[in-house]
Motif scaffolding. Structure first.
Motif, PDB file in Angstrom:
ATOM      1  N   SER A 150       2.545 -35.533  31.177  1.00  0.00           N
ATOM      2  CA  SER A 150       2.905 -36.890  30.758  1.00  0.00           C
ATOM      3  C   SER A 150       2.497 -37.141  29.310  1.00  0.00           C
ATOM      4  CB  SER A 150       2.234 -37.925  31.670  1.00  0.00           C
ATOM      5  OG  SER A 150       2.666 -37.785  33.006  1.00  0.00           O
ATOM      6  N   LEU A 151       1.324 -36.646  28.947  1.00  0.00           N
ATOM      7  CA  LEU A 151       0.866 -36.808  27.568  1.00  0.00           C
ATOM      8  C   LEU A 151       1.760 -36.038  26.603  1.00  0.00           C
ATOM      9  CD1 LEU A 151      -1.201 -37.828  25.527  1.00  0.00           C
ATOM     10  CD2 LEU A 151      -2.614 -35.844  26.051  1.00  0.00           C
ATOM     11  N   ARG A 152       2.180 -34.847  26.992  1.00  0.00           N
ATOM     12  CA  ARG A 152       3.054 -34.055  26.134  1.00  0.00           C
ATOM     13  C   ARG A 152       4.389 -34.778  25.910  1.00  0.00           C
ATOM     14  NH1 ARG A 152       1.430 -28.902  25.142  1.00  0.00           N
ATOM     15  NH2 ARG A 152       3.540 -28.134  24.789  1.00  0.00           N
ATOM     16  N   ARG A 153       4.923 -35.409  26.956  1.00  0.00           N
ATOM     17  CA  ARG A 153       6.170 -36.164  26.795  1.00  0.00           C
ATOM     18  C   ARG A 153       5.960 -37.330  25.831  1.00  0.00           C
ATOM     19  NH1 ARG A 153       6.733 -35.138  32.353  1.00  0.00           N
ATOM     20  NH2 ARG A 153       5.789 -37.150  32.875  1.00  0.00           N
ATOM     21  N   ALA A 154       4.815 -37.997  25.957  1.00  0.00           N
ATOM     22  CA  ALA A 154       4.543 -39.128  25.071  1.00  0.00           C
ATOM     23  C   ALA A 154       4.417 -38.676  23.617  1.00  0.00           C
ATOM     24  CB  ALA A 154       3.264 -39.842  25.516  1.00  0.00           C
ATOM     25  N   LEU A 155       3.819 -37.505  23.389  1.00  0.00           N
ATOM     26  CA  LEU A 155       3.677 -36.996  22.028  1.00  0.00           C
ATOM     27  C   LEU A 155       5.031 -36.569  21.464  1.00  0.00           C
ATOM     28  CD1 LEU A 155       0.383 -34.918  22.458  1.00  0.00           C
ATOM     29  CD2 LEU A 155       0.656 -37.067  21.199  1.00  0.00           C
ATOM     30  N   ARG A 156       5.887 -36.004  22.306  1.00  0.00           N
ATOM     31  CA  ARG A 156       7.231 -35.637  21.832  1.00  0.00           C
ATOM     32  C   ARG A 156       8.027 -36.869  21.413  1.00  0.00           C
ATOM     33  NH1 ARG A 156       7.195 -32.091  26.540  1.00  0.00           N
ATOM     34  NH2 ARG A 156       6.980 -29.916  25.883  1.00  0.00           N
TER      35      ARG A 156
END
Length: 471
Positions: A150-156
């Motif tokens: 979820s954090l990776r999606r938010a950073l993308r």
């Protein structure tokens, strides 16, 4: 100016330095006996990166997981003094790294705590924190943060005008392709490219740029500076170190200092080459100033068994009315950092106290340059100061962060600062360099100016206005 806070995302650790002396060997084993003189605790990992940024007067939000054990509670307390903490889902014991150091050299490091950030959903509050950032720095220390999907999606999905700097770790996940700049060190570049020995930083950077799809890579090379590999098959070019550093220096935190400087400089609109150049210089200054072991919060000083060990004799900050020039000379003899701030300090209030606390945290001694009564009248009008010069000075000298007070009669403390030559000049966030003529004096002597955010709701003028209304 940054449009929002620096958001540091990563794995927070608790770092403990045990300082001591070693003058004999253990009778039952050929190992030194360390007589402990001090224990110092500070945030480590992403927490150290956040602390380094906060010490520069920057608003910082730390997105990290912290355990509920004793080490986690201690780490949360140390962080709360400087940054806003946004929790990630975390399970297990808080990671802790303990170094045993003698005469500035590390003898041993003991690691404990295998807690990890979980790959679980994030709260609805986190995306706005990221999207409203002035810059985002990912400080990966291999404890699960960068593997949270979820954090990776938010950073993308970060807005295109929010710089994303990624400091990777061999035990962590690879950077997202949205990263504007990835800053592996030499060992990490070798690990990610699968080469045991890194012969060419430029070649490794090109390979990592291709593999990760990010926008640029800067391989940090310690005392050799860094190698920046730009996008679109641009020509890699080296950024040499700006100053020499003694070989025995404590380099702990140098990479975090580099990454923080890159993120802050890019947030202010600088291009990558300028940001990397500034970051190399910042990391060199950080190491030259003593590295991570040089940092101390008020809580860290409170747990030291010998507060003067390895630091100037001004550690506790009690003044007794000491002469400011004597304090400055003592700090320089001890190899410490002198901080100065200035103002009228009429009707002392919590905003003043917080400014002094933050200023003192930036170095080893704090000198307050205080306007005389005549100077205040010229600046504020015939009705000021409300509190006379002698009483204002006495109140300031009674405060724990203050090591000395120097009074000046001019409208600007430039002449006084020319004598003191502080390493850091601190002013409130309502100023800027253009409104501080004395900043040129500080910079001429090799110092720097730091702006500390104001405490909302407090000013002497507002207090006086409220009193007159009440009467």
């Amino acid at each position: 100016m940054m449009r929002g806070p620096l958001v540091v995302v990563g794995d927070a650790l608790l770092d403990i330095d045990i300082e001591g002396t070693a003058e004999r060997l253990c009778p039952d084993a050929p190992v030194p006996v360390v007589d402990v003189t001090a224990r110092r605790r500070r945030p480590g990992g992403a927490g150290l990166a956040a602390l380094i940024a906060a010490r520069q007067g920057v608003e910082v939000v730390l997105v990290a997981g912290v355990g509920t054990d004793d080490h986690g509670r201690e780490l949360s307390g140390l962080l709360a003094e400087h940054v806003r903490l946004v929790d990630l889902p975390f399970q297990g014991a808080t990671p802790c790294k303990t170094r045993v150091r003698v005469a500035g050299q590390s003898l041993l490091r003991v690691d404990s705590g295998e807690g990890q950030v979980l790959d679980g959903p994030l709260g609805a509050h986190l995306p706005p924190v990221l999207n409203n950032a002035g810059a985002v720095l990912v400080a990966d220390y291999g404890r699960g943060t960068t593997r949270n999907s979820s954090l990776r999606r938010a950073l993308r999905g970060l807005p295109s005008d929010v710089p994303l700097v990624w400091d990777p770790h061999g035990r962590g996940a690879e950077p997202v392709e949205r990263a504007d700049l990835v800053v592996p060190n030499r060992a990490e570049a070798a690990y990610f490219t699968g080469t045991q020995h890194l012969d060419s930083a430029a070649g490794a950077g090109r390979e990592l740029l291709r593999r990760w799809g990010c926008r640029a890579v800067a391989v940090t090379l310690g005392c050799e500076g860094a190698m920046l590999v730009p996008p679109h098959r641009g020509q890699p070019f080296p950024v040499p170190r700006a100053r020499s550093v003694r070989s025995s220096a404590d380099v702990c935190g140098a990479g975090d200092s580099f990454a923080v400087a890159v993120a802050l400089t890019m947030a202010e609109g600088s291009e990558r080459p300028d940001a990397v150049s500034e970051a190399v210089d910042a990391a060199s200054r950080f190491v030259a100033d003593g590295g991570a072991s040089h940092l101390a919060t008020s809580q860290e000083r409170a747990v030291a068994t010998d507060p003067t060990a390895g630091r100037p004799a001004l550690e506790d900050g009690a003044t007794g009315g000491r002469n400011a020039l004597d304090v400055a000379a003592d700090v320089r003899r001890g190899g410490g950092r002198l901080v100065a701030t200035g103002g009228c300090f009429d009707l002392l209030h919590p905003g003043h106290v917080r400014l002094l606390q933050r200023a003192r945290e930036l170095g080893d001694a704090l000198v307050v340059c205080m306007n005389s009564d005549d100077s205040v009248r010229r600046l504020k009008g015939p009705g000021r100061p409300v509190v006379g010069e002698a009483d204002r000075r006495h109140l300031l000298e009674a405060l724990e962060p203050v090591d000395a007070v120097a009074v000046f009669d001019e409208s600007s403390p430039s002449a006084l600062l020319d004598e003191l030559r502080p390493d850091v000049w601190v002013k409130g966030g309502d100023y800027d360099l253009a409104s501080l003529p004395e900043a040129d004096v500080v910079h001429r002597h090799g110092g720097r100016t730091v702006f500390v955010p104001l405490v909302e709701g407090y000013s002497t003028t507002r207090l006086l206005s409220g009193l007159s209304t009440a009467v």
